[in-house]
Write a protein that holds these residues in place. Structure first.
Motif, PDB file in Angstrom:
ATOM      1  N   THR A  53       0.804  -1.215   0.000  1.00  0.00           N
ATOM      2  CA  THR A  53       0.000   0.000   0.000  1.00  0.00           C
ATOM      3  C   THR A  53       0.840   1.270   0.000  1.00  0.00           C
ATOM      4  OG1 THR A  53      -0.174  -0.309   2.390  1.00  0.00           O
ATOM      5  CG2 THR A  53      -2.056  -0.997   1.065  1.00  0.00           C
ATOM      6  N   SER A  54       2.102   1.170   0.367  1.00  0.00           N
ATOM      7  CA  SER A  54       2.989   2.337   0.390  1.00  0.00           C
ATOM      8  C   SER A  54       4.421   1.881   0.569  1.00  0.00           C
ATOM      9  CB  SER A  54       2.612   3.290   1.540  1.00  0.00           C
ATOM     10  OG  SER A  54       2.840   2.675   2.791  1.00  0.00           O
ATOM     11  N   GLY A 188       1.605   3.821  -2.835  1.00  0.00           N
ATOM     12  CA  GLY A 188       1.931   2.419  -3.075  1.00  0.00           C
ATOM     13  C   GLY A 188       3.408   2.176  -2.890  1.00  0.00           C
ATOM     14  N   PRO A 234      -2.410  -3.552  -1.876  1.00  0.00           N
ATOM     15  CA  PRO A 234      -3.108  -2.432  -2.508  1.00  0.00           C
ATOM     16  C   PRO A 234      -4.226  -2.889  -3.447  1.00  0.00           C
ATOM     17  CG  PRO A 234      -1.055  -2.845  -3.663  1.00  0.00           C
ATOM     18  CD  PRO A 234      -1.091  -3.792  -2.490  1.00  0.00           C
TER      19      PRO A 234
END
Length: 377
Positions: A53-54, A188, A234
């Motif tokens: 997600t990151s 992301g 994600p």
């Protein structure tokens, strides 16, 4: 106003997002998540790449995979983003900040061994501006002392060190696909895993602590909660956005390098005269033009430069406030040795606009406005 950054966009993103929607799989691990992961693995010779997600969540997964215990220590530069530190603080680690090299703004590899104690478990080199740390030395120190290496390669996608992709050298590598990075999915990242043994555990951490990945591979007949984890996977719609850029990665890379080279040629005479300093690219390092920065004389000179550029329609920015000087840095860690370069160099550095698709007119204006200030002050 010429913006400091514009998120990359190729034009194919909408079509791929529509494909994700039409495929009725917009949550994680759909078609485009798999395509992006496979591309990273093949392009960079990574054993395993897990989209996250990151960049922060990739670092958090890496920190968890290091099996840290409360009070264990992590060596890292103070000149970095907070995520480099918070990922390890979340595992109960104590931070030991060391000074940077002024030529690359990376941690000084020659100061690592003096910072090692019996509680040290991990070294975290952050590859500033997509220029590699001195990884041969770092990896040898890690081997000598039995330490893990987590590469913060958030800025290093497409950069190499002696032919090896950044993020694939240490035990774990962490990429960011934030909107400010060379390749973006808005928010992301990706975790790269060098060895086979941690992969299954990483999949469990990424899937909320379940063995869901094994279930979908047919290795178990149902999945269940087996360990710690979180929601690090994600949406496939975001992966679809990223895929539009990865399939044109070389074009984007060359476009950014074109702007970087234009700036470099324009400012080298001033660097030769000692008015400014420019980024150093060590031998064996291939960078990705993640940023172009120059160093002014001091903090006051930088502030005046940024104000001048803003007055003339160009947005320039400085970068990190050293973590050891921040309240959380003082709470969770300490600076080891002398701060010879971290603070003073951070106060001089200024970043110029650089993004995919920047046109020749805007590049020229940035240079003209910068030279107008630098040549008369």
């Amino acid at each position: 106003m010429i913006s400091f950054n514009k998120a990359p966009f190729t034009g194919a993103e909408f079509g791929y997002i529509q494909q994700a929607i039409d495929g009725l799989k917009i949550s994680g691990d759909g078609l485009f998540t798999k395509k992006c992961s496979a591309w990273i693995e093949e392009r960079f010779a990574a054993r395993r790449a897990l989209l996250t997600t990151s960049g922060t969540s990739a670092l958090e997964m890496a920190a968890a995979l290091c099996d840290l215990q409360p009070g264990d220590e992590v060596i890292l530069p103070s000149y970095t983003f907070s995520s480099t530190a918070t990922a390890f603080v979340g595992q109960g680690a104590r931070l030991r900040f060391i000074d940077i090299r002024p030529d690359t703004m990376n941690l000084d590899e020659n100061l690592i061994e003096a910072a090692i104690t019996p509680r040290t478990r991990v070294i975290v080199p952050m590859h500033y501006a997509g220029v590699s740390c001195e990884m041969d030395t770092i990896m040898q120190i890690a081997r000598d002392h039995g330490l893990r290496v987590v590469e913060d390669a958030a800025q290093g996608v497409m950069s190499t060190y002696h032919g090896q992709a950044l993020g694939t050298i240490g035990d774990f590598g962490c990429y960011s696909f934030h909107e400010t990075k060379n390749y973006s999915m808005g928010e992301g990242g990706a975790l790269l895993i060098r060895d086979e043994e941690p992969i299954e555990t990483a999949e469990i951490y990424r899937e909320k602590g379940t063995d869901r990945s094994r279930f979908f591979r047919g290795q178990v007949d149902k999945y269940t909660w087996v360990d710690w984890g979180s929601s690090f996977l994600p949406s496939d719609m975001l992966a679809a956005y990223l895929w539009a850029q990865l399939e044109r990665a070389d074009e984007i890379d060359e476009d950014r390098l074109r702007t970087w080279r234009f700036y470099r040629q324009a400012f080298e005479p001033l660097a030769d005269d000692g008015r400014i300093e420019l980024q150093h690219i060590p031998e064996g390092c291939v960078h990705n033009a993640h940023m172009f920065y120059l160093k002014c004389r001091d903090l006051a000179d930088r502030a005046a430069f940024i104000a001048h550029m803003k007055d003339h329609g160009v947005q320039c920015v400085f970068h990190y406030i050293p973590l050891h000087s921040a309240p959380a840095g003082q709470r969770f860690g300490e600076f080891v040795g002398e701060d010879r370069h971290t603070t003073v160099e951070s106060e001089r550095l200024v970043r110029l606009p650089l993004y995919y698709g920047m046109d020749a007119h805007d590049r020229q204006k940035v240079v003209e406005m910068a030279l107008d200030y630098l040549q008369r002050s």
